[in-house]
Motif scaffolding. Structure first.
Motif, PDB file in Angstrom:
ATOM      1  N   SER A   1      12.146  42.737  11.411  1.00  0.00           N
ATOM      2  CA  SER A   1      10.726  42.856  11.085  1.00  0.00           C
ATOM      3  C   SER A   1      10.569  43.659   9.798  1.00  0.00           C
ATOM      4  CB  SER A   1       9.979  43.522  12.222  1.00  0.00           C
ATOM      5  OG  SER A   1      10.531  44.763  12.503  1.00  0.00           O
ATOM      6  N   PHE A   2       9.613  43.235   8.997  1.00  0.00           N
ATOM      7  CA  PHE A   2       9.446  43.844   7.674  1.00  0.00           C
ATOM      8  C   PHE A   2       8.335  44.888   7.705  1.00  0.00           C
ATOM      9  CE2 PHE A   2       7.809  43.585   3.257  1.00  0.00           C
ATOM     10  CZ  PHE A   2       8.932  44.054   2.631  1.00  0.00           C
ATOM     11  N   VAL A   3       7.087  44.473   7.880  1.00  0.00           N
ATOM     12  CA  VAL A   3       6.026  45.460   8.071  1.00  0.00           C
ATOM     13  C   VAL A   3       5.390  45.354   9.443  1.00  0.00           C
ATOM     14  CG1 VAL A   3       5.362  45.904   5.710  1.00  0.00           C
ATOM     15  CG2 VAL A   3       4.428  43.942   6.869  1.00  0.00           C
TER      16      VAL A   3
ATOM     17  N   ARG B   1      13.051  37.949   3.613  1.00  0.00           N
ATOM     18  CA  ARG B   1      12.702  38.551   4.897  1.00  0.00           C
ATOM     19  C   ARG B   1      11.183  38.704   5.016  1.00  0.00           C
ATOM     20  NH1 ARG B   1      14.178  44.680   5.590  1.00  0.00           N
ATOM     21  NH2 ARG B   1      13.034  45.167   7.477  1.00  0.00           N
ATOM     22  N   GLU B   2      10.572  39.110   3.897  1.00  0.00           N
ATOM     23  CA  GLU B   2       9.124  39.273   3.890  1.00  0.00           C
ATOM     24  C   GLU B   2       8.419  37.935   4.116  1.00  0.00           C
ATOM     25  OE1 GLU B   2       7.760  40.793   0.219  1.00  0.00           O
ATOM     26  OE2 GLU B   2       5.714  41.089   0.912  1.00  0.00           O
ATOM     27  N   LEU B   3       8.889  36.889   3.402  1.00  0.00           N
ATOM     28  CA  LEU B   3       8.268  35.573   3.543  1.00  0.00           C
ATOM     29  C   LEU B   3       8.466  35.035   4.956  1.00  0.00           C
ATOM     30  CD1 LEU B   3       9.145  33.818   0.198  1.00  0.00           C
ATOM     31  CD2 LEU B   3       7.014  34.830   0.895  1.00  0.00           C
TER      32      LEU B   3
ATOM     33  N   GLN C   1      15.482  40.509   0.546  1.00  0.00           N
ATOM     34  CA  GLN C   1      14.309  41.292   0.958  1.00  0.00           C
ATOM     35  C   GLN C   1      13.033  40.450   0.851  1.00  0.00           C
ATOM     36  OE1 GLN C   1      13.427  43.979   2.794  1.00  0.00           O
ATOM     37  NE2 GLN C   1      14.515  45.364   1.449  1.00  0.00           N
ATOM     38  N   TYR C   2      12.916  39.691  -0.256  1.00  0.00           N
ATOM     39  CA  TYR C   2      11.757  38.798  -0.402  1.00  0.00           C
ATOM     40  C   TYR C   2      11.754  37.743   0.695  1.00  0.00           C
ATOM     41  CZ  TYR C   2      11.441  40.677  -5.138  1.00  0.00           C
ATOM     42  OH  TYR C   2      11.323  41.492  -6.209  1.00  0.00           O
TER      43      TYR C   2
ATOM     44  N   GLU D   1       8.571  36.741   7.621  1.00  0.00           N
ATOM     45  CA  GLU D   1       7.665  37.387   8.559  1.00  0.00           C
ATOM     46  C   GLU D   1       6.213  37.008   8.310  1.00  0.00           C
ATOM     47  OE1 GLU D   1       8.175  41.450  10.125  1.00  0.00           O
ATOM     48  OE2 GLU D   1       6.451  41.820   8.868  1.00  0.00           O
ATOM     49  N   LEU D   2       5.790  37.017   7.050  1.00  0.00           N
ATOM     50  CA  LEU D   2       4.368  36.846   6.766  1.00  0.00           C
ATOM     51  C   LEU D   2       3.947  35.383   6.707  1.00  0.00           C
ATOM     52  CD1 LEU D   2       3.908  39.681   4.181  1.00  0.00           C
ATOM     53  CD2 LEU D   2       3.180  39.666   6.522  1.00  0.00           C
TER      54      LEU D   2
ATOM     55  N   ASN E   1      -3.804  44.014   9.990  1.00  0.00           N
ATOM     56  CA  ASN E   1      -2.746  45.008  10.100  1.00  0.00           C
ATOM     57  C   ASN E   1      -3.276  46.428  10.149  1.00  0.00           C
ATOM     58  OD1 ASN E   1      -0.134  45.800  10.257  1.00  0.00           O
ATOM     59  ND2 ASN E   1       0.241  45.767   8.054  1.00  0.00           N
TER      60      ASN E   1
ATOM     61  N   GLN F   1       7.516  34.446  -4.228  1.00  0.00           N
ATOM     62  CA  GLN F   1       6.351  34.511  -3.354  1.00  0.00           C
ATOM     63  C   GLN F   1       5.908  33.124  -2.944  1.00  0.00           C
ATOM     64  OE1 GLN F   1       3.155  33.463  -4.616  1.00  0.00           O
ATOM     65  NE2 GLN F   1       2.834  34.465  -6.574  1.00  0.00           N
TER      66      GLN F   1
END
Lengths: 303, 213, 185
Positions: C125-127, C106-108, C103-104, C110-111, B141, C53
């Motif tokens: 998209s999150f980050v 959404r992060e999971l 929010q968690y 994406e990642l 990233n 997580q």
């Protein structure tokens, strides 16, 4: 021929005012730095900033009003200054003083802000209208005690001519309005705090809340014009207060000392207090200074 | 040249602004940045001196480097001695400080802010992460070299550099400005296509104009 | 706390593990997770969802999700672990229980590429804006390869073993201290 000489004198006077206003700004930055325990920028830093801003190679504009905003602001500063006699008895620094100039000056103090509001509004950045809304509301509130104080002074000296008011205060420190009409001076000095926009009344340029406020989109020469105006307008306000309340000045050094001391009041209060929220500031101006202003009119009319 | 030829070239010089939806394209300028030649010798020298004496920086706190910018402004390492001050808006600032690593998401913001800055603008890249990726060189990233996306004038190496090192970097930048070598803005305008190609390679959802005036 | 675990054990099949006095972990099956979470939230006072997580167990073809709960009354952290299938990574959304869980999730999403049906904004998209590769936190994603292909490496990068390098540069006369056997060994 006479008017030509007058214009040359006015140009000299304006340049002196700008230089003195910017130097005062530099000194004040230094004082603030020392209060913070820092060394601080050099006193001539405002001049360097102006050179830098004029030296920008590219400059972006958002439309006609965006050009005119800084021009109106500078015009407001110039108008304020040009109708105030700076030094009593001097032909060079007499500017265009005339009968009733006090009213004109009070109009010009407001004029620059309105022009700036139009210009900054066209920038389109959301923080500009926020800053303008705060600035104009605060302006309306501190104009009230200031107008009351000016009315009291006008009643006291039976004149709206600044030269006459200064002439009436000559001959000893006890003839100053400060001693003959103390309530008016207190009300006016409190509204000066708002005019100088140091904290607690630094609502407009609050860098932590609305970064830089109205001039946020201003760049290059636009910003340089605003910075120059800050010097000129700052000097003009202080000279007006010196003339109305502190006996005017008969030569340049006395003018410098008196304006510096008047400015110092703002600076001392600014360095010691945190910023008001907008509604706190508006309420403050509408409360105590207004009451003191009304008292000053009653005091001067009946006692 | 004929007038028609000039118009033709001007038409080719226009940016497509493909990232924007059709109805928004007319709201943004489609002109490219152009390189501005310096003024005559002595005036430019004077202006360069003025620019070096008054540096207003826009701190872009992308990473840990932003932590080192705070002590610079407070009483211990008072940066305002050198005429350097922070400015919260890109329109008024002349120095852009990239405070550490830049992820793919922040590069987009960096490019936007950089393009919105006016005039001769200089970039200081703080920390090893901006030079070669630093400890994040193998991250999915974090970009490795910031100078492929915007032109950089001064690098300050370290992980993280101390405020003294940042002051030294500022002094280096001042020397460069005074000699007229800090010319990142014209470099960006001349190599515009190369920079845009690199930027678009990593910013996949390009939803802004090609050049943010 | 032991009583609480026993009460849960009466209802569903769990394995519990005590790490500290204030930190417990529970392994639970996927179909019981909503029942367990709502039971803990409504009846046992675990009202705070600290985080959610995931861990990638590529070898077993599984993802492990950990729901970390906290009880303000008895001051105990409780981690609830659940294993889900890696190929068809899908989990029930818990945004109805804790509003901020979206929010968690959404992060999971994406990642790790774990899908949470009906979770609000889960596809935003999150980050990673405009990511096109496989989700980067999965262990079969080679981040060094991706980095060297996408970003421009600056040539001349070298690495050293810190221990060897420091001994060579700084402590040339350093003598290794004799190893002291611990009594327990």
């Amino acid at each position: 021929m006479n008017i030509l000489i007058k214009i040359i004198y006015a140009i000299i006077s304006v340049i002196v005012a700008i230089v003195w206003g910017l130097t005062l700004g530099g000194i004040v930055r230094k004082i603030y730095a020392r209060v913070h325990g820092r060394y601080g920028p050099p006193i001539w830093q405002p001049f360097l900033d102006i050179i830098k801003s004029h030296g920008k190679r590219v400059s972006i504009s958002h439309g006609i009003m965006f050009y005119l905003g800084p021009v109106f602001r500078f015009g407001g500063g110039l108008g304020t200054y040009l109708f105030i006699p700076v030094i009593y008895g001097s032909t060079v620094f007499a500017n265009f003083s005339m009968a009733g100039d006090l009213l004109l000056v009070m109009y010009f103090i407001f004029f620059g802000q309105l022009g700036m509001a139009l210009g900054a509004g066209e920038g389109g950045h959301p923080y500009s209208p926020l800053g303008i809304a705060r600035g104009l509301s605060q302006m309306s509130t501190f104009e009230l005690p200031f107008s009351l104080a000016v009315i009291a002074v006008a009643i006291q000296y039976n004149s709206l001519n600044i030269t006459t008011i200064v002439a009436a205060q000559q001959g000893g420190i006890l003839n100053w309005t400060l001693f003959t009409n103390p309530f008016a001076v207190i009300a006016a000095m409190i509204s000066l705090l708002g005019m100088n926009m140091h904290s607690p009344f630094s609502l407009v340029l609050a860098p932590q809340e609305i970064p830089i406020g109205p001039p946020i989109e201003m760049n290059g020469s636009f910003l340089a014009t605003l910075q120059t105006n800050r010097g000129l307008f700052g000097a003009a306000k202080l000279v007006l207060f010196m003339n109305l309340f502190f006996g005017g000045a008969t030569n340049l050094p006395i003018m410098m000392i008196k304006t510096f001391l008047i400015y110092l009041v703002s600076v001392i209060i600014g360095a010691s207090f945190p910023r008001f929220r907008p509604e706190q500031s508006f309420r403050f101006f509408l409360k105590w200074p207004t009451i003191i202003g009304i008292i000053s009119i009653i005091f001067i009319s009946y006692f | 040249m004929k007038k028609e030829d000039i118009e033709k070239i001007e038409e080719q010089m226009k940016l497509a602004n493909e990232g924007l939806p059709e109805k928004e394209r007319q709201l943004f300028s489609d002109a490219r940045p152009t390189s501005v030649p310096p003024l005559n010798k002595y005036l430019e020298k004077f202006l360069n001196w003025g620019r070096a004496q008054s540096l207003w920086f826009l701190g872009f706190g992308t990473g840990c480097g932003a932590v080192e910018l705070r002590p610079l402004m407070t009483s211990r390492f008072d940066i305002s001695r050198y005429g350097i001050a922070g400015r919260p808006t890109p329109r008024q600032s002349g120095v852009f400080i990239i405070g550490g690593y830049a992820s793919m998401k922040t590069v987009k913001r960096i490019v936007r802010s950089y393009e919105q800055m006016q005039g001769p603008k200089f970039v200081i890249a703080l920390g090893s992460c901006t030079i070669n990726g630093g400890m994040y060189y193998d991250s999915y990233n974090t970009i490795n070299r910031i100078d492929h996306y915007i032109p950089v004038d001064v690098y300050i190496a370290g992980c993280m550099p101390r405020p003294e090192a940042i002051i030294a970097g500022f002094n280096k930048l001042k020397e460069k400005i005074k000699t007229g070598k800090a010319d990142g803005m014209n470099k960006y305008a001349e190599n515009f296509d190369w920079y845009k190609k690199n930027q678009k390679q990593i910013i996949k959802d390009w939803n802004m104009p090609d050049f943010n005036w | 706390m032991e009583q609480l675990l026993n009460r849960i054990k009466d209802k569903i099949e769990i394995e519990s593990l005590k790490k500290r006095d204030d930190l417990y972990f529970i392994n639970v099956k996927e179909e019981h997770i909503i029942f367990l979470l709502s039971y803990l939230k409504e009846h046992e006072g675990f009202t705070h969802l600290a985080f959610l997580q995931a861990v990638d167990f590529q070898e077993y073809n599984l993802f492990q999700l950990t729901y970390m709960l906290y009880n303000y009354n008895i001051k105990v952290n409780l981690g609830i672990k659940v294993m889900i299938d890696r190929e068809k990574a899908e989990m029930v959304s818990i945004h109805k229980l804790w509003n901020h869980a979206w929010q968690y999730q959404r992060e999971l999403h994406e990642l790790f590429g774990i899908n949470f049906p009906n979770s609000p904004n889960v596809n935003e998209s999150f980050v990673l804006e405009g990511w096109e590769d496989i989700p980067p936190m999965r262990r079969d994603f080679d981040t060094l390869k991706y980095s060297s292909e996408t970003f421009y490496q600056r040539p001349g990068r070298s690495t050293n073993d810190p221990k060897e390098y420091m001994r060579e540069k700084l402590y040339k006369n350093f003598v290794e201290p004799p190893k002291i056997r611990k009594e327990n060994d």
